[in-house]
Each structure stands twice: as structure tokens, then as C-alpha cells.
Design a protein around this motif. Sequence first.
Motif, PDB file in Angstrom:
ATOM      1  N   PHE A 132       6.143  13.819 -11.498  1.00 31.93           N
ATOM      2  CA  PHE A 132       6.788  13.863 -12.751  1.00 31.93           C
ATOM      3  C   PHE A 132       5.972  14.731 -13.596  1.00 31.93           C
ATOM      4  CE2 PHE A 132       7.066  11.910 -16.944  1.00 31.93           C
ATOM      5  CZ  PHE A 132       8.172  12.069 -17.139  1.00 31.93           C
ATOM      6  N   ASN A 133       4.518  14.453 -13.601  1.00 34.12           N
ATOM      7  CA  ASN A 133       3.641  15.231 -14.072  1.00 34.12           C
ATOM      8  C   ASN A 133       3.636  16.573 -14.030  1.00 34.12           C
ATOM      9  OD1 ASN A 133       2.715  12.708 -15.432  1.00 34.12           O
ATOM     10  ND2 ASN A 133       1.009  12.404 -14.091  1.00 34.12           N
ATOM     11  N   LYS A 134       3.793  16.858 -12.960  1.00 32.63           N
ATOM     12  CA  LYS A 134       3.837  18.613 -12.654  1.00 32.63           C
ATOM     13  C   LYS A 134       5.149  19.071 -13.275  1.00 32.63           C
ATOM     14  CE  LYS A 134       1.116  18.718  -8.675  1.00 32.63           C
ATOM     15  NZ  LYS A 134       0.748  18.936  -7.139  1.00 32.63           N
ATOM     16  N   GLU A 135       6.326  18.241 -13.113  1.00 33.62           N
ATOM     17  CA  GLU A 135       7.689  18.863 -13.973  1.00 33.62           C
ATOM     18  C   GLU A 135       7.426  18.848 -15.383  1.00 33.62           C
ATOM     19  OE1 GLU A 135      10.754  16.206 -12.495  1.00 33.62           O
ATOM     20  OE2 GLU A 135      10.483  17.173 -10.512  1.00 33.62           O
ATOM     21  N   ARG A 136       6.906  17.870 -15.803  1.00 32.02           N
ATOM     22  CA  ARG A 136       6.622  17.782 -17.342  1.00 32.02           C
ATOM     23  C   ARG A 136       5.640  19.114 -17.700  1.00 32.02           C
ATOM     24  NH1 ARG A 136       4.388  12.687 -19.328  1.00 32.02           N
ATOM     25  NH2 ARG A 136       2.255  13.646 -19.311  1.00 32.02           N
ATOM     26  N   ARG A 161       0.868  -1.248  -0.050  1.00 30.42           N
ATOM     27  CA  ARG A 161       0.066  -0.061   0.110  1.00 30.42           C
ATOM     28  C   ARG A 161       0.945   1.038  -0.041  1.00 30.42           C
ATOM     29  NH1 ARG A 161      -1.855   3.805   3.150  1.00 30.42           N
ATOM     30  NH2 ARG A 161      -0.666   3.070   5.120  1.00 30.42           N
ATOM     31  N   LEU A 162       1.924   1.185   0.897  1.00 29.49           N
ATOM     32  CA  LEU A 162       2.865   2.287   0.968  1.00 29.49           C
ATOM     33  C   LEU A 162       3.506   2.650  -0.262  1.00 29.49           C
ATOM     34  CD1 LEU A 162       3.855   2.165   4.538  1.00 29.49           C
ATOM     35  CD2 LEU A 162       2.396   3.785   3.553  1.00 29.49           C
ATOM     36  N   LYS A 163       3.999   1.490  -1.037  1.00 25.89           N
ATOM     37  CA  LYS A 163       4.738   1.441  -2.205  1.00 25.89           C
ATOM     38  C   LYS A 163       3.867   2.063  -3.473  1.00 25.89           C
ATOM     39  CE  LYS A 163       7.174  -1.614  -5.333  1.00 25.89           C
ATOM     40  NZ  LYS A 163       7.297  -2.910  -5.881  1.00 25.89           N
ATOM     41  N   LYS A 164       2.462   1.601  -3.431  1.00 20.82           N
ATOM     42  CA  LYS A 164       1.623   2.309  -4.470  1.00 20.82           C
ATOM     43  C   LYS A 164       1.699   3.696  -4.334  1.00 20.82           C
ATOM     44  CE  LYS A 164      -0.759  -1.904  -5.511  1.00 20.82           C
ATOM     45  NZ  LYS A 164      -2.139  -2.619  -5.367  1.00 20.82           N
ATOM     46  N   LYS A 165       1.299   4.226  -3.007  1.00 26.94           N
ATOM     47  CA  LYS A 165       1.147   5.517  -2.543  1.00 26.94           C
ATOM     48  C   LYS A 165       2.324   6.452  -2.981  1.00 26.94           C
ATOM     49  CE  LYS A 165      -0.284   8.531   1.324  1.00 26.94           C
ATOM     50  NZ  LYS A 165      -0.576   8.410   2.747  1.00 26.94           N
ATOM     51  N   VAL A 166       3.542   5.829  -2.820  1.00 27.14           N
ATOM     52  CA  VAL A 166       4.854   6.729  -3.141  1.00 27.14           C
ATOM     53  C   VAL A 166       5.170   6.917  -4.788  1.00 27.14           C
ATOM     54  CG1 VAL A 166       7.420   6.408  -3.146  1.00 27.14           C
ATOM     55  CG2 VAL A 166       6.021   6.032  -0.964  1.00 27.14           C
ATOM     56  N   GLU A 167       4.563   5.682  -5.142  1.00 22.57           N
ATOM     57  CA  GLU A 167       4.782   5.718  -6.962  1.00 22.57           C
ATOM     58  C   GLU A 167       3.724   6.733  -7.547  1.00 22.57           C
ATOM     59  OE1 GLU A 167       3.873   1.606  -7.746  1.00 22.57           O
ATOM     60  OE2 GLU A 167       6.101   0.953  -7.483  1.00 22.57           O
ATOM     61  N   LYS A 168       2.415   6.515  -6.831  1.00 24.37           N
ATOM     62  CA  LYS A 168       1.625   7.688  -7.251  1.00 24.37           C
ATOM     63  C   LYS A 168       1.992   9.001  -6.784  1.00 24.37           C
ATOM     64  CE  LYS A 168      -3.188   9.439  -6.468  1.00 24.37           C
ATOM     65  NZ  LYS A 168      -2.854  10.962  -6.462  1.00 24.37           N
ATOM     66  N   MET A 169       2.768   9.431  -5.742  1.00 21.70           N
ATOM     67  CA  MET A 169       3.012  10.619  -5.478  1.00 21.70           C
ATOM     68  C   MET A 169       4.512  10.979  -6.670  1.00 21.70           C
ATOM     69  SD  MET A 169       2.968  10.751  -1.337  1.00 21.70           S
ATOM     70  CE  MET A 169       4.576  10.994  -1.184  1.00 21.70           C
ATOM     71  N   GLU A 170       5.289  10.163  -6.912  1.00 22.84           N
ATOM     72  CA  GLU A 170       6.413  10.220  -7.691  1.00 22.84           C
ATOM     73  C   GLU A 170       5.734  10.793  -8.954  1.00 22.84           C
ATOM     74  OE1 GLU A 170       8.529   6.731  -7.657  1.00 22.84           O
ATOM     75  OE2 GLU A 170       9.906   7.457  -5.812  1.00 22.84           O
ATOM     76  N   GLY A 171       4.610   9.789  -9.500  1.00 26.04           N
ATOM     77  CA  GLY A 171       3.920  10.050 -10.959  1.00 26.04           C
ATOM     78  C   GLY A 171       3.550  11.520 -10.900  1.00 26.04           C
ATOM     79  N   ASP A 172       2.714  12.006  -9.840  1.00 28.45           N
ATOM     80  CA  ASP A 172       2.225  13.397  -9.582  1.00 28.45           C
ATOM     81  C   ASP A 172       3.280  14.103  -9.921  1.00 28.45           C
ATOM     82  OD1 ASP A 172      -0.193  12.162  -9.361  1.00 28.45           O
ATOM     83  OD2 ASP A 172      -0.333  12.442  -7.207  1.00 28.45           O
TER      84      ASP A 172
END
Length: 120
Positions: A106-110, A93-104
Motif C-alpha cells: 500500500f505504501n509503495k502504491e501511494r 505470526r503469519l497474519k502479522k507478516k501478511v499485514e506487514k506485506m500488505e502495508g508495504d
Amino acid sequence: MATKKLYRSPRGKIFGVCTGLAEWRDLPVEPVRWIVFFTVIFTGFFPGAIIYLLAALVIPMNPADSVYGNGNGHYKDDEDPRTDDDLQSEYERLKKKVEKMEGDIFNKERDWDDRFHDGN
């Protein structure tokens, strides 16, 4: 339940002095904290704060609660009620949460990169 000896409590906010005093005399913690707070304020801060710090140094930690403390979500290693499956599912659960935050992020940086490159 009042204890016979005065101890600091690991469940306390700052050094556990107020919680220990409250447990020692079987009083609610919040009024004890307010009394100590106003005492520190009305004594010109330094005398009250020094007395509080001395109490934190002199009053021993409760030996029954000293290993991680009871009641605040921590357990001794041999008393942890969680199973390996519980820990594995919590990890996933925590791994998925971190991956989602990283994706968010990355999307903001892009998005920012796209805005700056489109403006040139």
C-alpha cells in the motif's frame, strides 16, 4: 538401512526413483542422482528419460512412507506433534507478516500515486 524391496520414496526430488534406488542399496542419494542424470544425458535424453519415467510408473511408492512421507515436515493427522497453542501462535505470526506485506505494498502504491500526481 537397506530395504529388501525396491520402492520409490516420497522424499525424492522427481518421482522418488533415485532416492528409492539409494535407499534400496544403502547408498548416498546424490551420487545416484548424478549417475542417473548423466545416463539420461549420454543416452541422448529420450531413451534415458523414458526408462526413468517407466521406472517411476512401475516401481511402487513405499507404503511405509506413502502418507505424506516421513522426514519432510509432514505428519499424519493423528501424529502431528503441534498443539493448538502452537498452531494459534503460528497463525498470528503469519497474519502479522501478511499485514506487514500488505502495508508495504500500500505504501509503495501511494508513493507511486504521489509521484504521478505531483508531476501534473
